[in-house]
Design an enzyme around this catalytic site. Structure first.
Site, PDB file in Angstrom:
ATOM      1  N   SER A  71       0.851  -1.191   0.000  1.00 31.59           N
ATOM      2  CA  SER A  71       0.000   0.000   0.000  1.00 31.59           C
ATOM      3  C   SER A  71       0.884   1.238   0.000  1.00 31.59           C
ATOM      4  CB  SER A  71      -0.886  -0.013   1.253  1.00 31.59           C
ATOM      5  OG  SER A  71      -1.666   1.160   1.312  1.00 31.59           O
ATOM      6  N   SER A 143      -2.324  -7.764  -3.466  1.00 34.82           N
ATOM      7  CA  SER A 143      -2.201  -9.213  -3.715  1.00 34.82           C
ATOM      8  C   SER A 143      -0.943  -9.756  -3.058  1.00 34.82           C
ATOM      9  CB  SER A 143      -2.212  -9.516  -5.224  1.00 34.82           C
ATOM     10  OG  SER A 143      -1.366  -8.656  -5.954  1.00 34.82           O
TER      11      SER A 143
END
Length: 229
Positions: A71, A143
């Site tokens: 992120s 992911s």
């Protein structure tokens, strides 16, 4: 109030059947989940229009460009910039972003390991449908698990799945923290946050690895384009 229909053979254009809707069957809700194993009852229905035929109309084949990274690594920004450039060049594209998908297709999923796996499974299946339609689909998802990314890759033929690892160090991602998520994770307000209290499994052999800290966005897009088109 009811309706009628005819069945036409798409190859010969001959009408082969007809019918009328008499009433709705109310004993079996249309979206009821089945608990028994129904795989034996499901048969793949082959379309007469092939992915190659769709690609011929569009002028290019479909494929999946799979962005992965922590992120704040810059996945979404870079994926968006890549789509803009592909669109400018006349390619048919679709961008699937992690946050956007969770507003609809995956809004029923949380952030547990099992839910993340299901999230990526759904995205992989959707990406495959877009690729079969002759569209270059770009995905931007953390992911974090290699097995999930490998499962998505297995849906595609060789060369049609391009894994792009946006290799931005955790310290830089945390410094950027555009959504304030790292701060909340450090405070214990967010559980199972990748990089803090949940692992990120770095791709072992991605087709492309980019460093967003030492190259400009345009340089990175150019680097990716060389291996995509």
């Amino acid at each position: 109030g009811t309706g009628s229909f005819i069945v036409i053979d798409r190859m010969t254009n001959v009408t082969v059947g007809a019918g009328m809707v008499h009433r709705m069957l109310e004993s079996e809700p249309p979206y009821e989940y089945r608990t028994h194993d129904s795989k034996a009852e499901v048969v793949w229905n082959r379309s007469s229009v092939t992915p190659e035929m769709r690609a011929h109309i569009k002028g290019h084949a479909g494929k999946c460009i799979w962005f992965t990274g922590l992120s704040g690594s810059g996945k979404s920004t870079l994926a968006n910039a890549l789509e803009v450039e592909l669109n400018r060049r006349g390619y048919h594209t679709m961008l699937l972003d992690g946050d956007n998908i969770r507003h609809g297709l995956c809004k029923d999923l949380a952030m547990s390991e099992a839910d993340r796996t299901e999230n990526i499974r759904r995205v992989g299946e959707i990406a495959k449908l877009f690729a079969d339609a002759g569209i270059i689909v770009i995905t931007a998802f953390i992911s974090p698990f290699r097995s999930d990314r490998a499962a998505a890759r297995e849906l595609f033929a060789d060369g049609d799945f391009i894994e792009v690892h946006v290799d931005t160090p955790l310290a830089i991602c945390e410094q950027r923290d555009p959504k304030g998520l790292y701060e909340k994770a450090r405070q214990g307000k967010i559980k199972d946050f990748t990089g803090i209290n949940s692992p990120y499994e770095v791709p072992e052999k991605p087709e492309i690895a980019v460093d967003s800290t030492s190259h400009s966005q345009q340089e990175l897009v150019t680097q990716i384009l060389k291996k995509v088109v």
